[in-house]
Write a protein that holds these residues in place. Structure first.
Motif, PDB file in Angstrom:
ATOM      1  N   ARG A 151       0.841  -1.213   0.000  1.00 47.68           N
ATOM      2  CA  ARG A 151       0.000   0.000   0.000  1.00 47.68           C
ATOM      3  C   ARG A 151       0.861   1.242   0.000  1.00 47.68           C
ATOM      4  NH1 ARG A 151      -3.746  -0.175   5.009  1.00 47.68           N
ATOM      5  NH2 ARG A 151      -4.001   1.994   4.311  1.00 47.68           N
ATOM      6  N   GLU A 152       1.911   1.237   0.827  1.00 47.24           N
ATOM      7  CA  GLU A 152       2.790   2.411   0.912  1.00 47.24           C
ATOM      8  C   GLU A 152       3.569   2.600  -0.384  1.00 47.24           C
ATOM      9  OE1 GLU A 152       5.124   1.532   4.323  1.00 47.24           O
ATOM     10  OE2 GLU A 152       3.586   2.207   5.763  1.00 47.24           O
ATOM     11  N   LEU A 153       4.043   1.506  -0.969  1.00 47.74           N
ATOM     12  CA  LEU A 153       4.837   1.586  -2.199  1.00 47.74           C
ATOM     13  C   LEU A 153       4.021   2.142  -3.350  1.00 47.74           C
ATOM     14  CD1 LEU A 153       7.489   0.924  -3.698  1.00 47.74           C
ATOM     15  CD2 LEU A 153       6.579  -1.365  -4.107  1.00 47.74           C
ATOM     16  N   ASP A 160      -8.472   0.289  -1.789  1.00 50.17           N
ATOM     17  CA  ASP A 160      -7.840   0.028  -3.087  1.00 50.17           C
ATOM     18  C   ASP A 160      -7.237  -1.382  -3.131  1.00 50.17           C
ATOM     19  OD1 ASP A 160      -8.432   2.536  -4.095  1.00 50.17           O
ATOM     20  OD2 ASP A 160      -6.519   3.401  -3.441  1.00 50.17           O
ATOM     21  N   ILE A 161      -6.430  -1.725  -2.107  1.00 48.91           N
ATOM     22  CA  ILE A 161      -5.744  -3.016  -2.136  1.00 48.91           C
ATOM     23  C   ILE A 161      -6.724  -4.166  -1.967  1.00 48.91           C
ATOM     24  CG2 ILE A 161      -5.199  -3.098   0.339  1.00 48.91           C
ATOM     25  CD1 ILE A 161      -2.876  -4.180  -2.547  1.00 48.91           C
ATOM     26  N   VAL A 162      -7.783  -3.937  -1.195  1.00 44.71           N
ATOM     27  CA  VAL A 162      -8.821  -4.964  -1.056  1.00 44.71           C
ATOM     28  C   VAL A 162      -9.481  -5.235  -2.404  1.00 44.71           C
ATOM     29  CG1 VAL A 162     -11.113  -5.437  -0.105  1.00 44.71           C
ATOM     30  CG2 VAL A 162      -9.294  -4.611   1.394  1.00 44.71           C
ATOM     31  N   GLU A 163      -9.764  -4.187  -3.161  1.00 36.54           N
ATOM     32  CA  GLU A 163     -10.394  -4.350  -4.465  1.00 36.54           C
ATOM     33  C   GLU A 163      -9.442  -5.001  -5.463  1.00 36.54           C
ATOM     34  OE1 GLU A 163     -12.698  -4.443  -7.795  1.00 36.54           O
ATOM     35  OE2 GLU A 163     -13.259  -4.305  -5.686  1.00 36.54           O
ATOM     36  N   TRP A 199      -0.237  -6.299 -12.510  1.00 36.06           N
ATOM     37  CA  TRP A 199       0.993  -7.039 -12.777  1.00 36.06           C
ATOM     38  C   TRP A 199       2.141  -6.471 -11.938  1.00 36.06           C
ATOM     39  CZ3 TRP A 199       1.042 -11.601 -14.878  1.00 36.06           C
ATOM     40  CH2 TRP A 199       0.121 -11.956 -15.870  1.00 36.06           C
ATOM     41  N   ASP A 200       2.235  -5.142 -11.860  1.00 32.75           N
ATOM     42  CA  ASP A 200       3.294  -4.502 -11.072  1.00 32.75           C
ATOM     43  C   ASP A 200       3.166  -4.860  -9.595  1.00 32.75           C
ATOM     44  OD1 ASP A 200       4.244  -3.287 -13.378  1.00 32.75           O
ATOM     45  OD2 ASP A 200       3.043  -1.470 -13.082  1.00 32.75           O
ATOM     46  N   ILE A 201       1.956  -4.836  -9.084  1.00 28.43           N
ATOM     47  CA  ILE A 201       1.710  -5.184  -7.678  1.00 28.43           C
ATOM     48  C   ILE A 201       2.005  -6.656  -7.448  1.00 28.43           C
ATOM     49  CG2 ILE A 201      -0.121  -5.443  -5.946  1.00 28.43           C
ATOM     50  CD1 ILE A 201      -1.351  -2.843  -7.180  1.00 28.43           C
TER      51      ILE A 201
END
Length: 307
Positions: A151-153, A160-163, A199-201
């Motif tokens: 999340r920080e990166l 957002d990350i949950v979705e 893909w990046d995540i």
């Protein structure tokens, strides 16, 4: 790592009886949690009788390439023929969509004596598939330490990350629901499985998947559960031994019982031509099955798979 003094194909003789010559068939590493030592299964060159001796009882004479080839290649490394048909692990759960961990008992029973029973395939998918990686690193609610780092990166909110997690798992569910015949069959020609930022995540999630200080290797994201089993089967049929047989303790995931090994387990490496991937797997000689299987490469460059 303790090294074996002798290897398959070495010709040795007994120190106490120098006229007795043997060829080394197997190295056996015995590990009881207190000490580790090697024993060797050897065959009498004249009579083909087999014996097991401690390392201290044997003396090296020379290495025979012909014996090494015969023992490692001609006899298929002692692996039995593959048992059972390929199957999609998710289809073995009572609820495919939620994968609540409860298996259909009839599916489990049908595959109980397969080379990879359902419970062992679940272990492989949970640990070495991208689906399992996402769940392990992010957690169910995306509140793990690794999820916070991501999340920080990427400057993401919790929502957002949950979705993003939901979206990626949904896509993986989608390709697994339709099996091997969908457009994702060729894992190197997929740009539409995930969005670019996903893909990046995913690349960062992969880097953070470390268990007990060791990075976990994963199958490519676009390989379905069926593809993974197909690749393992191909690797199984082309496998060669890596290292010695190890005798220690194992766990039968079908019953939950701990097993004190008698015959031990062997590490193998094989190649799947269809999926262009090398796979390492462990075969339990006591349970007569594959306990785990994973790709031998380092972490996957997910960015490269977009192009």
């Amino acid at each position: 790592m303790m090294e074996s003094k002798f290897k398959v194909g070495d010709v040795v003789n007994l120190i106490d009886n120098p006229s007795m010559y043997y060829v080394v068939i197997e190295s056996i590493l015995i590990d009881n949690g207190i000490f580790r030592r090697y024993r060797y299964e050897v065959s009498n060159i004249r009579t083909d009788d087999t014996f097991v001796y401690d390392e201290s009882s044997l003396e090296f004479q020379y290495h025979d390439v012909g014996w090494e080839y015969y023992l490692n290649e001609s006899v298929r490394n002692g692996l039995p023929a593959w048992r059972g048909k390929l199957y999609n692990l998710f289809a073995c759960y009572l609820d495919f969509n939620y994968k609540n961990g409860i298996f259909d008992s009839s599916e489990v029973k049908e595959r109980e004596n397969d080379t990879i029973p359902v419970q062992f395939m679940e272990h492989i998918i949970k640990k070495h598939s991208v689906y399992g990686m996402i769940n392990r690193v992010l957690g169910n609610r995306c509140t793990t330490e690794s999820a916070v780092k991501i999340r920080e990166l990427f400057k993401l909110s919790l929502e957002d990350i949950v979705e993003i997690r939901r979206s990626m798992l949904s896509e993986l569910d989608d390709i697994n629901a339709t099996g091997a015949d969908r457009r994702y069959h060729n894992k190197y020609k997929n740009s539409d499985l995930f969005k670019d930022n996903e893909w990046d995540i995913l690349l960062q999630i992969d880097k953070l998947d470390v268990v007990k200080g060791v990075h976990v290797d994963h199958y490519p994201a676009t390989m379905t559960n069926l593809h993974i089993m197909e690749a393992i089967k191909e690797a199984y049929e082309s496998a060669h031994k890596e290292g010695a047989i190890e005798i220690g303790r194992d766990r039968d995931l079908r019953t939950g019982e701990n097993i004190t090994e008698v015959k031990g387990h062997q590490k193998y490496v094989g190649r799947s031509v269809t999926h262009d991937i090398s796979i390492c797997f462990l075969y339990s000689r006591d349970m007569n099955l594959i306990t785990t299987a994973y790709p031998t490469s380092d972490y996957i460059d997910y960015n490269a798979k977009k192009h």
